[in-house]
Design an enzyme around this catalytic site. Structure first.
Site, PDB file in Angstrom:
ATOM      1  N   SER A   5       3.090  -4.990  -4.772  1.00 15.14           N
ATOM      2  CA  SER A   5       1.945  -5.511  -5.521  1.00 15.14           C
ATOM      3  C   SER A   5       1.718  -4.663  -6.769  1.00 15.14           C
ATOM      4  O   SER A   5       1.790  -3.442  -6.713  1.00 15.14           O
ATOM      5  CB  SER A   5       0.710  -5.448  -4.617  1.00 15.14           C
ATOM      6  N   CYS A  58     -10.053  -8.463   1.294  1.00 18.23           N
ATOM      7  CA  CYS A  58      -9.676  -9.881   1.342  1.00 18.23           C
ATOM      8  C   CYS A  58     -10.464 -10.639   2.392  1.00 18.23           C
ATOM      9  O   CYS A  58     -10.525 -11.852   2.369  1.00 18.23           O
ATOM     10  CB  CYS A  58      -8.201 -10.010   1.682  1.00 18.23           C
ATOM     11  N   GLN A  76       0.818  -1.225   0.000  1.00 17.17           N
ATOM     12  CA  GLN A  76       0.000   0.000   0.000  1.00 17.17           C
ATOM     13  C   GLN A  76       0.849   1.272   0.000  1.00 17.17           C
ATOM     14  O   GLN A  76       0.313   2.368   0.037  1.00 17.17           O
ATOM     15  CB  GLN A  76      -0.897   0.020   1.250  1.00 17.17           C
TER      16      GLN A  76
END
Length: 392
Positions: A190, A316, A170
Site C-alpha cells: 500500500s 476501516c 503494514q
C-alpha cells in the site's frame, strides 16, 4: 493515517505538470516523457522487497492487491483446486474475498490465532488438503501490530507446493522483507502506509515458480494483462519514491519508532493500573500499539482525545460498534475489547507528541474511571465476574 513524505511529493510534481502523456503511448513525445516513469517506479518497489521489476504490478492500493491475489489464484486453479487457507485476523478485504469465494463453491479454512495473536504452525500444517491452492497470511497485523512467522510459513507452503500470499501493507518499508528469502509468491503493498500517496499500491506476483492469476479487471491488457487500465504515472512515481526513501530510512525509522513506542507504553503503564497490551510483546512492529484500558469505554476515551489521531479497532471498520474481530480472535474479553485504543507511531511522530498523548491519556482515563460505577466496585474489592446482572 500516515502523512506523505515531502520527498515523495517532490518526485511526483513533474508528472503532475510537465509530463502529462499517457505512459502507454509510444507514438508521440508526450507519452515518451511519462513512459519511463512507471518503469523506474516498479524497479524501486522491487528493490525494496528483493524482487524483479517484471514481478511488480501497480494497483489502487492493498485492498485491490489482496482481492487480485486471493480471488485471482483461486479462480485460475479452480478446476483442480478448491481450498484456501487464511487466518481469522486478516484484514477485512481478505476475509471478504474469502467469503465471496465460498459462495462460488470454494472451501476456506480460517485458522485461529493464539492469545498472543500468532498462528500455530502445527495447525497450519494440519490444514493443508490435496486441493489447497493458496495460503494467505498477513505479515504485520493492522490492529495489534503482531508479526507472523512469515519465513516459516513460506517454507511450509513451498514444501506443500502451495502458493503463499501475504498482505504486507503494514510491513513493507518498515521491516526488512525479501520475497525470495521468505518464499513469498504474492505480496500486497500500500502506498499511503509507507508515506507515499493515497490511491496507489502494488502487487508482487512471482515469475518462478510462476504464479498464474485470473484478472479481476479486463481491458487493454496493461500490466501484463493482469490489471488493465492506464497506470497513474504520478502515483506510480510517488510509490516508487516512497519505497526508495523507506529503504534508506528503514533502520533509522525502526530504531526511533521503537524508542518512542517504549516511551509511550512505559509512561502510560507506570501511571495507570489495569492496562493490557494486546498482542505478542516480542514478535511485533513497534509502531502499532493496541492498549486496553479496563473499565473505560474506548469510544469515550477517543472522544476525549479527539485532538490526537487514534482509533479503536481498525480505521476501516470503526463505523461499527462491534468490538474488533481481531481482539475477539485473541480471546480478549468483550468489555476489554470495547476499551481498547490503537496508537500509531511513525516517521514524523515527535517526542513532544508522544508525551502530550501520554499526559492526555492518563488524565482522561483517570477522569472516566472516577465516573465509572464498575471502577468503584473493583476498588471495593468486588469481583465483577461473580455478579449476576439482571436484564431489564
Amino acid at each position: 493515517c500516515v502523512p506523505q513524505d515531502p520527498r515523495v511529493l517532490d518526485s511526483m510534481l513533474p508528472y503532475l505538470t510537465a509530463y502529462y502523456g499517457n505512459p502507454h503511448s509510444r507514438t508521440h513525445a508526450y507519452g515518451w516523457g511519462g513512459g519511463g516513469a512507471p518503469g523506474k517506479g516498479t524497479r524501486q518497489v522491487a528493490d525494496l522487497i528483493g524482487a524483479d521489476s517484471r514481478e511488480i504490478i501497480f494497483t489502487s492500493g492493498a485492498t485491490e492487491s489482496n482481492n487480485m491475489a486471493v480471488k485471482g489464484v483461486a479462480r485460475f486453479y479452480k478446476s483442480r483446486k478448491k481450498h484456501i487457507i487464511t487466518t481469522q485476523t486478516e484484514h477485512k478485504c481478505v476475509l471478504d474475498s474469502c467469503r465471496s469465494l465460498e459462495t462460488e463453491g470454494f472451501q476456506v479454512t480460517y485458522l485461529p490465532v493464539k492469545k498472543n495473536g500468532l498462528i500455530d504452525l502445527k495447525e497450519l500444517e494440519a490444514a493443508f488438503q490435496p486441493d489447497t491452492s493458496l495460503v494467505s497470511v498477513m505479515t504485520v497485523n493492522n490492529e495489534i501490530g503482531v508479526k507472523q512467522p512469515i519465513h516459516d510459513i513460506g517454507e511450509i507452503c513451498r514444501a506443500h507446493k502451495v502458493f503463499f500470499h501475504t498482505d504486507a501493507a503494514q510491513a513493507v518499508g518498515k521491516i526488512p522483507m525479501d520475497v525470495n528469502d521468505m518464499k513469498i509468491d504474492l505480496m500486497s503493498i500500500s502506498g499511503h502506509k509507507i508515506y507515499g500517496p493515497k490511491g496507489v499500491g502494488a502487487i508482487y506476483v512471482r515469475r518462478r515458480p510462476r504464479v498464474r492469476l485470473e484478472p479481476l479487471q479486463s481491458g487493454g491488457g496493461q500490466e501484463r494483462g493482469l490489471r488493465s487500465g492506464t497506470v497513474p504515472t504520478p502515483l506510480a512515481v510517488g510509490l516508487g519514491a516512497a519505497c526508495e526513501v523507506a529503504q534508506q530510512e528503514m533502520e533509522y525509522d525502526h530504531k526511533r519508532i521503537s524508542q518512542l513506542a517504549e516511551r509511550l507504553v512505559t509512561k502510560i503503564m507506570s501511571e495507570v493500573p489495569d492496562v493490557v497490551m494486546n498482542g505478542d510483546r516480542e514478535h511485533r512492529y513497534p509502531g502499532c500499539i493496541n492498549l486496553s484500558f479496563a473499565y473505560v469505554e474506548g469510544e469515550s476515551l477517543l472522544m476525549a482525545l479527539k485532538d490526537v489521531a487514534l482509533s479503536s479497532g481498525s480505521a476501516c471498520t470503526s463505523a461499527s460498534l462491534e468490538p474488533s474481530y481481531v481482539l475477539r480472535a485473541i480471546g480478549t474479553d468483550e468489555d476489554l475489547a470495547h476499551s481498547s485504543i490503537r496508537f500509531g507511531i511513525g516517521r514524523f511522530t515527535t517526542e513532544e507528541e508522544v508525551d502530550y498523548t501520554v499526559q492526555k491519556c492518563i488524565q482522561h482515563v483517570k477522569r472516566l474511571r472516577e465516573m465509572s460505577p464498575l471502577w468503584e466496585m473493583v476498588q471495593d474489592g468486588i469481583d465483577l465476574k461473580s455478579i449476576k446482572w439482571t436484564q431489564h
